[in-house]
Enzyme design. Sequence first.
Site, short mmCIF file in Angstrom:
data_model
loop_
_atom_site.label_atom_id
_atom_site.label_comp_id
_atom_site.label_asym_id
_atom_site.label_seq_id
_atom_site.Cartn_x
_atom_site.Cartn_y
_atom_site.Cartn_z
N GLY A 12 40.87 41.67 43.03
CA GLY A 12 39.70 42.61 42.48
C GLY A 12 38.52 42.18 43.48
O GLY A 12 38.73 41.10 44.30
N LYS A 16 36.23 47.80 46.65
CA LYS A 16 36.97 49.22 46.32
C LYS A 16 35.96 50.25 46.19
O LYS A 16 35.97 51.32 46.52
CB LYS A 16 37.78 49.14 45.00
N LYS A 18 32.96 50.39 47.49
CA LYS A 18 32.29 51.10 48.70
C LYS A 18 33.29 52.00 49.12
O LYS A 18 32.78 52.79 49.76
CB LYS A 18 31.95 49.80 49.41
N ARG A 141 49.29 51.74 18.63
CA ARG A 141 49.34 52.88 18.03
C ARG A 141 47.93 52.79 17.19
O ARG A 141 48.18 53.42 16.00
CB ARG A 141 50.60 53.64 17.78
N GLN A 222 39.99 46.36 39.43
CA GLN A 222 40.79 45.18 39.57
C GLN A 222 41.64 45.32 40.83
O GLN A 222 41.33 45.63 41.76
CB GLN A 222 41.56 44.86 38.31
N VAL A 297 29.94 40.52 39.66
CA VAL A 297 28.89 41.46 39.46
C VAL A 297 28.87 41.55 37.76
O VAL A 297 27.62 41.79 37.42
CB VAL A 297 29.59 42.87 39.89
N VAL A 298 30.00 41.48 37.12
CA VAL A 298 29.80 41.60 35.77
C VAL A 298 29.47 40.19 34.97
O VAL A 298 28.59 40.23 34.15
CB VAL A 298 31.21 42.00 34.94
N THR A 299 30.17 39.20 35.26
CA THR A 299 29.76 37.95 34.73
C THR A 299 28.84 36.92 35.44
O THR A 299 28.71 35.73 34.86
CB THR A 299 31.12 37.32 34.28
N GLY A 413 30.21 44.90 57.22
CA GLY A 413 28.85 44.71 56.04
C GLY A 413 29.35 45.91 54.86
O GLY A 413 30.07 46.57 54.83
#
Length: 427
Positions: A12, A16, A18, A141, A222, A297-299, A413
């Site tokens: 991850g 991606k 960009k 389900r 990911q 970015v997330v954590t 970059g």
Amino acid sequence: MSGIIVVGSQWGDEGKGKIVDFFAEQADAVVRYQGGNNAGHTIWHGDTKFELSALPSGIITPGQLAILGNGVVINPEALLKEIAEVEAQGISIENLRISNRAHVIMPYHIELDRAAEQATSNRIGTTKKGIGPAYTDKISRVGIRIADLIDPEVFGQLLKEYLPFKNQQLTKLYGKEPLDYDEIYQKYVDMGQQLAPYVTDTAYLLGKMLRADKRVVFEGAQGVMLDVDHGTYPYVTSSNPTAGGVMNGAGVGPKQIQDVVGVIKAYTSRVGAGPFPTELHDEIADHIREIGHEYGVVTKRPRRIGWLDAVALRHAVQVSGLTKLAINSLDVLSGLDEVKIATSYSHKGERVDHFPASDTWFEGLDVNYETLPGWQEDITGVEHFEDLPKNAQNYLTRIAEILDVDLLSFAVGPTPEQTHLLTPVWQ
Ligand code: GDP
Ligand code: IMO
Ligand code: MG
């Protein structure tokens, strides 16, 4: 044959978002096919930084459709928040389309993800966004889909049926507070109604587009090594970021795919627990982390850093059928005396050429490196392959050679202007 799949080829954060945004300009649609708001994709347009988790990266460039396919799991609250954020940055979401078959991340999924991470000693280090529990319910389900969410009656019935079981798990297994039906019902029905105008049968829509030879980019979140089937199980996410995930997660056929572009960072990073054979714990790792801003970015967790791992990458080439490589963050390696590529491992004196399935293999595993001379120049302004320092050229060429896959682009970059194609994306 007008579909292009963009796959993260490591653990991850290869860049991606960009690359997808870069391809989006020439595309008619960009589709996310798996994952949820565990993803964190950074896109720069001029001085503006976008950080997307739930929306497809194609949303930033006007013109083409930005689709959340059926294989995605959606947290409506996070999605609406992100929509408000990008709208505040001047982005229109009129081209957003959401699959009616995508599953909803419910509040109990998030609670269960958090509780499981706290309770087990074998922590995965998830993003705690409820991804695993949401996919578990899908496969069992007992999931709730977007089509159910936007129908208050159906949603109410399903929630009434499932919530008591989830509350049993939360209270009896984990000693947590139960969740309140009325509170969830009202909040989720409201959010469902806000999303309803964007909901459609996205597989049907894509089928029509692909038959008309429209250009479609499939955006993986990911990476291959986090794939539930092909990654470093159990230290993986709960979906299929590999190219195969597109077939189920977007509802298209393999013959509609022209290329599978593997996005690679010029080194390796990983967030969360699990095997990482080429991990570095020295000043080179600190240097790369700082120059490359390697924080989630997330954590916001500092990312683990290591040399490029061609054993893992060969695995990615194989299980995703990569046909092209997009190599990012070459600039981050400037200033190092030498750069290394892992070409094989050794285990108990035996050479290992392909990525091991078993966790126990990683204990006492030795990594065999090929060492190449580094380069000192600042390359962030370089526009053509031939203008890169010879050693940087050699590094890229050697990666493509080892993996036996053609180089499509290299980047010096984070901006689109610093991303350079060697051949056109679409033939
Ligand atoms: P994704 O999850 O694969 O979309 O990647 P992330 O956005 O999580 O992480 C990639 C990071 O690398 C972001 O901070 C990008 O802005 C940055 N990035 C992407 N390409 C380059 C590059 O070529 N050079 C540098 N220095 N940074 C890059
Ligand atoms: P992008 O799309 C890096 C990792 C988590 C954890 C494991 C399982 O930005 O590349 P999950 O919350 O999915 O159940 O966590 O997967 N992980 C990622 N690592 N980039 C990501 O997304 C990730 N999404 C999940 O850190 O190890
Ligand atoms: Mg990321």
